[in-house]
Design an enzyme around this catalytic site. Structure first.
Site, mmCIF file in Angstrom:
data_model
loop_
_atom_site.group_PDB
_atom_site.id
_atom_site.type_symbol
_atom_site.label_atom_id
_atom_site.label_comp_id
_atom_site.label_asym_id
_atom_site.label_seq_id
_atom_site.Cartn_x
_atom_site.Cartn_y
_atom_site.Cartn_z
ATOM 1 N N VAL A 62 96.456 -73.870 26.680
ATOM 2 C CA VAL A 62 96.168 -74.667 26.831
ATOM 3 C C VAL A 62 95.421 -75.504 28.183
ATOM 4 C CG1 VAL A 62 99.352 -74.141 27.134
ATOM 5 C CG2 VAL A 62 97.230 -73.042 28.620
ATOM 6 N N ASN A 88 105.409 -72.588 30.534
ATOM 7 C CA ASN A 88 105.475 -71.987 30.375
ATOM 8 C C ASN A 88 103.823 -71.053 30.273
ATOM 9 O OD1 ASN A 88 107.231 -69.179 30.948
ATOM 10 N ND2 ASN A 88 106.031 -68.307 29.061
ATOM 11 N N SER A 140 107.227 -70.778 40.141
ATOM 12 C CA SER A 140 107.091 -69.181 41.206
ATOM 13 C C SER A 140 107.725 -68.916 42.357
ATOM 14 C CB SER A 140 105.739 -68.319 40.802
ATOM 15 O OG SER A 140 106.560 -67.213 41.821
ATOM 16 N N TYR A 153 96.979 -67.527 42.515
ATOM 17 C CA TYR A 153 98.364 -67.606 41.889
ATOM 18 C C TYR A 153 99.350 -68.674 42.550
ATOM 19 C CZ TYR A 153 102.526 -66.299 38.792
ATOM 20 O OH TYR A 153 104.112 -66.178 38.190
ATOM 21 N N ALA A 154 99.554 -68.291 43.809
ATOM 22 C CA ALA A 154 100.107 -69.561 45.443
ATOM 23 C C ALA A 154 99.962 -70.768 45.016
ATOM 24 C CB ALA A 154 100.789 -68.549 46.347
ATOM 25 N N ALA A 155 98.470 -71.158 45.071
ATOM 26 C CA ALA A 155 98.733 -72.424 44.773
ATOM 27 C C ALA A 155 98.645 -73.321 43.839
ATOM 28 C CB ALA A 155 96.846 -72.259 44.830
ATOM 29 N N LYS A 157 101.099 -72.250 41.314
ATOM 30 C CA LYS A 157 102.540 -72.264 41.576
ATOM 31 C C LYS A 157 102.764 -73.489 41.703
ATOM 32 C CE LYS A 157 103.362 -69.534 37.762
ATOM 33 N NZ LYS A 157 102.678 -70.221 36.119
HETATM 34 N N1 LIG Z 1 107.245 -62.487 35.152
HETATM 35 C C1 LIG Z 1 107.780 -62.947 36.467
HETATM 36 O O1 LIG Z 1 108.025 -61.874 37.742
HETATM 37 C C2 LIG Z 1 107.434 -64.460 36.910
HETATM 38 C C3 LIG Z 1 107.834 -64.347 38.391
HETATM 39 C C4 LIG Z 1 107.660 -65.926 38.726
HETATM 40 C C5 LIG Z 1 107.372 -66.899 37.758
HETATM 41 N N2 LIG Z 1 106.527 -66.158 36.453
HETATM 42 C C6 LIG Z 1 105.879 -67.356 35.404
HETATM 43 O O2 LIG Z 1 106.438 -67.468 34.428
HETATM 44 C C7 LIG Z 1 105.687 -67.786 33.490
HETATM 45 C C8 LIG Z 1 105.702 -66.516 32.306
HETATM 46 O O3 LIG Z 1 105.013 -65.510 33.112
HETATM 47 P P1 LIG Z 1 105.855 -64.332 32.127
HETATM 48 O O4 LIG Z 1 106.065 -63.000 33.069
HETATM 49 O O5 LIG Z 1 106.655 -64.039 31.217
HETATM 50 O O6 LIG Z 1 104.005 -63.631 31.560
HETATM 51 P P2 LIG Z 1 103.542 -63.221 30.511
HETATM 52 O O7 LIG Z 1 101.630 -62.444 30.624
HETATM 53 O O8 LIG Z 1 104.553 -62.112 29.766
HETATM 54 O O9 LIG Z 1 103.699 -64.170 29.307
HETATM 55 C C9 LIG Z 1 102.560 -64.934 29.720
HETATM 56 C C10 LIG Z 1 102.474 -65.528 28.147
HETATM 57 O O10 LIG Z 1 101.176 -66.561 28.696
HETATM 58 C C11 LIG Z 1 100.835 -66.143 27.089
HETATM 59 N N3 LIG Z 1 99.087 -67.420 27.916
HETATM 60 C C12 LIG Z 1 98.625 -67.307 28.340
HETATM 61 N N4 LIG Z 1 97.510 -67.602 28.643
HETATM 62 C C13 LIG Z 1 97.124 -68.850 28.296
HETATM 63 C C14 LIG Z 1 96.894 -69.799 27.250
HETATM 64 N N5 LIG Z 1 95.482 -69.816 28.208
HETATM 65 N N6 LIG Z 1 97.632 -70.510 26.433
HETATM 66 C C15 LIG Z 1 98.903 -69.814 25.563
HETATM 67 N N7 LIG Z 1 99.087 -69.174 25.859
HETATM 68 C C16 LIG Z 1 98.531 -68.621 27.038
HETATM 69 C C17 LIG Z 1 100.626 -64.923 26.747
HETATM 70 O O11 LIG Z 1 99.698 -64.780 26.099
HETATM 71 C C18 LIG Z 1 101.196 -64.268 27.187
HETATM 72 O O12 LIG Z 1 102.166 -65.085 25.891
HETATM 73 C C19 LIG Z 1 104.414 -67.284 34.309
HETATM 74 O O13 LIG Z 1 104.169 -68.587 34.565
HETATM 75 C C20 LIG Z 1 103.932 -67.366 35.566
HETATM 76 O O14 LIG Z 1 102.857 -67.432 35.944
HETATM 77 C C21 LIG Z 1 106.599 -64.767 36.048
#
Ligand SMILES: NC(=O)c1ccc[n+]([C@@H]2O[C@H](COP(=O)([O-])OP(=O)(O)OC[C@H]3O[C@@H](n4cnc5c(N)ncnc54)[C@H](O)[C@@H]3O)[C@@H](O)[C@H]2O)c1
Length: 245
Positions: A62, A88, A140, A153-155, A157
C-alpha cells in the site's frame, strides 16, 4: 445479498481482520480483490473461490504508488469499476516514547497513514468518475484514547479518522462516503504475540470482558460498505466491546 455485483478492494486482506472482511464481503456477493504483501493472500482468495464466491489476490504494498496506480487501472479495465475500498492494512512497532526510533516511527506512519492516503487518492478517482464509492479505513480505539507504547500507531489511527472526515467533505458531492472504523482488541496474528497475563488484564478493562473476533469487526465494515449506509459519512464506528465510550 448486501454487496451483490460490487467490486471491493480489501488491503491487508490476506489474514486477520482483512481476511474476515474479504470472506464476508464475498459471501455477500462482492468480487473481492485482496491487496497484501503476504503470499497467504493467494490461499485466502482460493478458499473464498472454493466456496463458489469471487476473490482474487494481488501482491502489492500500500506504500507503492506506481504499483497501486497500475493495479487500480487493471481492476478498472477488467471489471469496469471499483465500488468499495477497505483500507485495512496496518502494522505496529511498539516502543515507549523515549525508546522509539525514527525508523519505527517512519515504518508505521508509512503503512498506516501514507498507505491509506495513497490507496484512497488513486482508487477514489475511479469512484469519482463513476459517481459512487464507499471508502472505509482502519482506525483503532487507540486512535481515540492513546495507548502506552504506541505513540506512532496512535498518531496514525487518529490521522485516519481526520483523513476520513476530510474526504467526506471533498468527495461527498461525487456520491462517495468515507468513514473510519475503530476496532477494539481483536484476536489476530497482530495481537497474538501479547503475553497471556497482559491479555487477561486487557480483557478485564473491556465492558464485554472478551476480545473481538475478525467477524465481529467485519460486520461493521459490511454495514459501512453497503447501500444501507448511503447517508453515513465522516463517522468513526467503534466496535470495541464498549471500551471507548
Ligand atoms: N487486531 C486488533 O486488535 C486491532 C485493533 C484495532 C485496529 N486494528 C487495525 O486493523 C487492521 C488489521 O489488523 P489485524 O489485527 O488484522 O492485523 P494483521 O497483522 O493480522 O493483518 C494485517 C495485514 O496487513 C498486511 N500488510 C501490512 N503491511 C502492508 C503493506 N505495506 N501493504 C499491503 N499489506 C500490508 C499484512 O501482510 C497482513 O496481512 C490494522 O490496520 C490494525 O491496525 C487491529
Amino acid at each position: 445479498m448486501r454487496l451483490q455485483n460490487k467490486i471491493a478492494v480489501v488491503t491487508g486482506g490476506a489474514r486477520g481482520i482483512g481476511k474476515g472482511v474479504s470472506e464476508l464481503f464475498a459471501k455477500e456477493g462482492a468480487t473481492v480483490i485482496i491487496w497484501d504483501l503476504l503470499e497467504d493472500g493467494e490461499q485466502t482468495a482460493s478458499n473464498i473461490n472454493s466456496k463458489g464466491h469471487q476473490a482474487e489476490f494481488t501482491k502489492i504494498s500500500v506504500t507503492d504508488k506506481p504499483a497501486i496506480e497500475k493495479e487500480a487501472e487493471r481492476i478498472h479495465q477488467k471489471y469496469g469499476k471499483i465500488d468499495i475500498l477497505i483500507n485495512n492494512a496496518g502494522i505496529t512497532k511498539d516502543r515507549t516514547l523515549h525508546k522509539m526510533s525514527e525508523a519505527e516511527w517512519d515504518a508505521v506512519v508509512d503503512v498506516n497513514l501514507k498507505g491509506v492516503f495513497l490507496c484512497t487518492q488513486v482508487v477514489s478517482k475511479y469512484m469519482k468518475d463513476a459517481g459512487y464509492g464507499r471508502i472505509v479505513s482502519a482506525a483503532s480505539n487507540v486512535g481515540l484514547r492513546g495507548n502506552f507504547g504506541q505513540t506512532n500507531y496512535a498518531a496514525t489511527k487518529a490521522g485516519v479518522i481526520a483523513m476520513s472526515k476530510t474526504w467526506t467533505m471533498e468527495l461527498g458531492k461525487y456520491g462517495i462516503t468515507a468513514n473510519a472504523l475503530a476496532p477494539g482488541f481483536t484476536l489476530t496474528e497482530m495481537t497474538e504475540q501479547i503475553p497471556k497475563e497482559h491479555l487477561d488484564g486487557i480483557k478485564k478493562q473491556i465492558p464485554l470482558q472478551k476480545a473481538a473476533t475478525p467477524l465481529d469487526i467485519a460486520y461493521g465494515y459490511l454495514y459501512l460498505a453497503s447501500d444501507e449506509a448511503s447517508y453515513v459519512s465522516g463517522i468513526c464506528l467503534t466496535i470495541d466491546g464498549g471500551i471507548s465510550r
